[in-house]
Structures are given as C-alpha cells and as structure tokens.
Design an enzyme around this catalytic site. Structure first.
Site, PDB file in Angstrom:
ATOM      1  NE  ARG A  98      -2.734   1.708  -1.019  1.00  0.00           N
ATOM      2  CZ  ARG A  98      -3.286   1.401  -2.179  1.00  0.00           C
ATOM      3  NH1 ARG A  98      -4.122   0.404  -2.282  1.00  0.00           N
ATOM      4  NH2 ARG A  98      -2.998   2.087  -3.257  1.00  0.00           N
ATOM      5  CE  LYS A 133      -0.618  29.292  -2.657  1.00  0.00           C
ATOM      6  NZ  LYS A 133      -1.717  30.013  -3.344  1.00  0.00           N
ATOM      7  CE  LYS A 165       3.957  35.814  -1.373  1.00  0.00           C
ATOM      8  NZ  LYS A 165       3.764  35.427  -2.792  1.00  0.00           N
ATOM      9  CD  GLU A 195       2.716  38.839  -4.465  1.00  0.00           C
ATOM     10  OE1 GLU A 195       2.691  37.604  -4.373  1.00  0.00           O
ATOM     11  OE2 GLU A 195       2.265  39.607  -3.577  1.00  0.00           O
ATOM     12  CG  ASP A 216      -0.510  38.158  -6.800  1.00  0.00           C
ATOM     13  OD1 ASP A 216      -0.724  36.946  -7.025  1.00  0.00           O
ATOM     14  OD2 ASP A 216      -0.954  38.748  -5.789  1.00  0.00           O
TER      15      ASP A 216
END
Length: 277
Positions: A98, A133, A165, A195, A216
C-alpha cells in the site's frame, strides 16, 4: 531530482504509519517461507513518476526482495504497462504494497496533471512552474513529479531565493526600499523577485532593476501591458488564479513563466495496482 537519504527517512515514516506494531493480516494468514511474485501495473495511460521511490519502499522494508524497474520517471505509458516487478517473501511484499502504491499514484497523478498544463501552453514562450503549495513533508517528491510531467521547479524552499511580496513591501514602505534592503545582504548569485499587483508596481520594480517580476492576479490585458513595460529587462512570471481553462490566454501575453498550485494541490491520483505475476 531528489535526495535518496531524505527519501529513506520519509519511507521509514510512511511504513511506521501504515504498519503500526505489525501487519496483523499477513502474520495470521501467510507463512514466513511463502514466496510472492507480483507486478505493479498501470491501470490507465499515464506519465510515470514515483516508480523508483516505490521500488525503494519495497527494498527499504525488506532488502532481500528482488525488485526490477520496468519504467522510469517521465515515461509515458499505456494502460497495462508493468512499472516494476517484485519477488520474495510474500509477507514483505504484501505489507509494503500500500505504501509503495500510494506514493506512485500520488506522484504520477501530479506528473499527469502537469503534462496536461504543459500541453495547453505548447507553442508559446511560457514555461510552467510549480509553487510552494505542496503537501507538508512531500515537497521534494511532488516537485520531482512536476519535472516528470515536463514542468519546472520554482523555489524548493524559502532559502532558494528572495521573493519580495506584498507584506514585505508593506513593512519596508515601498518596492524601492524593500529591494534596497534585500540587496545589502543578497548572496551574489541569488536572484531577486518582486511580486506586483498593479502596473504602477511593475514600473517601480523595473526601475529597481530586479531579476524577476511576478504579475499577481492581474487581468490578461494588464499582463500584456506589463510585458510591454518590462520589455525584456526582467523575466516575467504570471501567478494567482491560474487554472487549466485560463492558462492559454495568459501564456499568449508573452510572460516567461506561469506558476500554479493546481498541478500539486488538485492533481487526482492515477490508478496503479499490484497484481500476482
């Protein structure tokens, strides 16, 4: 690319999580001397990623297992393709099964999704890149899976580059002030990215001579204008709200890179099975 030493530590955690004290099913059903001969096969067409890690799972649990890889990461295979063969103590194969399948299904799913996005922007100058992410603990392998599907890696971690940022700019007061602070201690070969969420900020970033400008959550029209303003003086990255149905028009604005979390956060696992040979 990933570090096998780090992968082995992850595998130990995965096996400990799944097995607990022991695999009770095989202990009560399978005799110690019984031999298993199995194949891991693709149950759908896919881009392979994680086959080498899956093989490592089996060998990590029981070094006496004979594992043969039939497909390497990045291969495009059809349904029914054998990815690897494993033979040895049946108890060991069934206990590690598994865990080996889980990582191969997850990584191949990311590679598949990445390949879909890469194909969608084919013919433009834009290159697809990932984000930070990722699933906690799996970043190294999920980013490897992105490269298996034809994508590129953005920063592996916070130590891989300087990205200024909105909140950094808010603390420093302006893009110019933020860039000035960063440059005082910036390692000589490290890139500096800013950014921007408006064309005014794009002009400020260009004036500050940064290496990369991230657009962005801008509209396609504003991205097109931003590319014109930058005029090759910095690399341009589009980010924020990138989806499969929106990526092509964004690529056609002339940006160099498009980053999206969808290829890691929303990629469905593929169907891979372990069957008796």
């Amino acid at each position: 690319m990933y570090d096998t030493f780090a992968v082995d530590r992850l595998i130990d955690l995965w096996l400990t999580e799944d097995i607990g004290y022991c695999d009770l099913t095989v202990q009560v059903m399978i005799e110690p001397d019984e031999v298993g001969n199995f194949v891991m096969n693709a149950r759908e067409s896919m881009i392979v990623s994680g086959s080498e890690v899956a093989a490592r799972v089996f060998k990590r649990y029981d070094p006496t297992l004979d594992v043969v890889l039939n497909a390497k990461d990045g291969d495009k295979v059809e349904k029914g393709t054998i990815l690897l063969k494993v033979k040895g103590p049946a108890r060991s194969v069934l206990t590690a099964e598994r865990t080996a399948l889980n990582i191969a299904q997850r990584m191949s799913g990311i590679a598949n999704e990445t390949a879909r996005y890469v194909e969608k922007i084919a013919g433009t100058k834009a290159r697809l890149i990932d984000t930070r992410k990722t699933t906690p603990g799996l970043r190294m392998l999920e980013k490897h899976a992105v490269t298996s599907g034809g994508g590129l890696n953005h920063r592996l971690g916070l130590d891989n580059g300087v990205m200024i940022k909105d909140n950094h700019i808010a603390v420093c007061g302006s893009i110019a002030a933020a860039v000035e602070r960063a440059r005082k201690k910036l390692p000589v070969l490290t890139k500096l990215e800013v950014e921007c969420d408006s064309l005014d900020q794009v002009q400020q970033a260009v004036k500050a001579s940064v290496d990369v400008i991230m657009l962005d959550n801008m509209s396609v029209a504003d991205m097109t204008e931003a590319v014109r303003i930058i005029a090759g003086r910095a690399k341009v990255e589009a980010s924020g709200g990138i989806r499969f149905d929106t990526i092509r028009p964004i690529a056609e604005t002339g940006v160099d890179y498009i980053s999206t979390s969808k290829i890691t956060q929303a990629a469905p696992a593929v169907d891979i099975g372990l069957d008796e040979a």
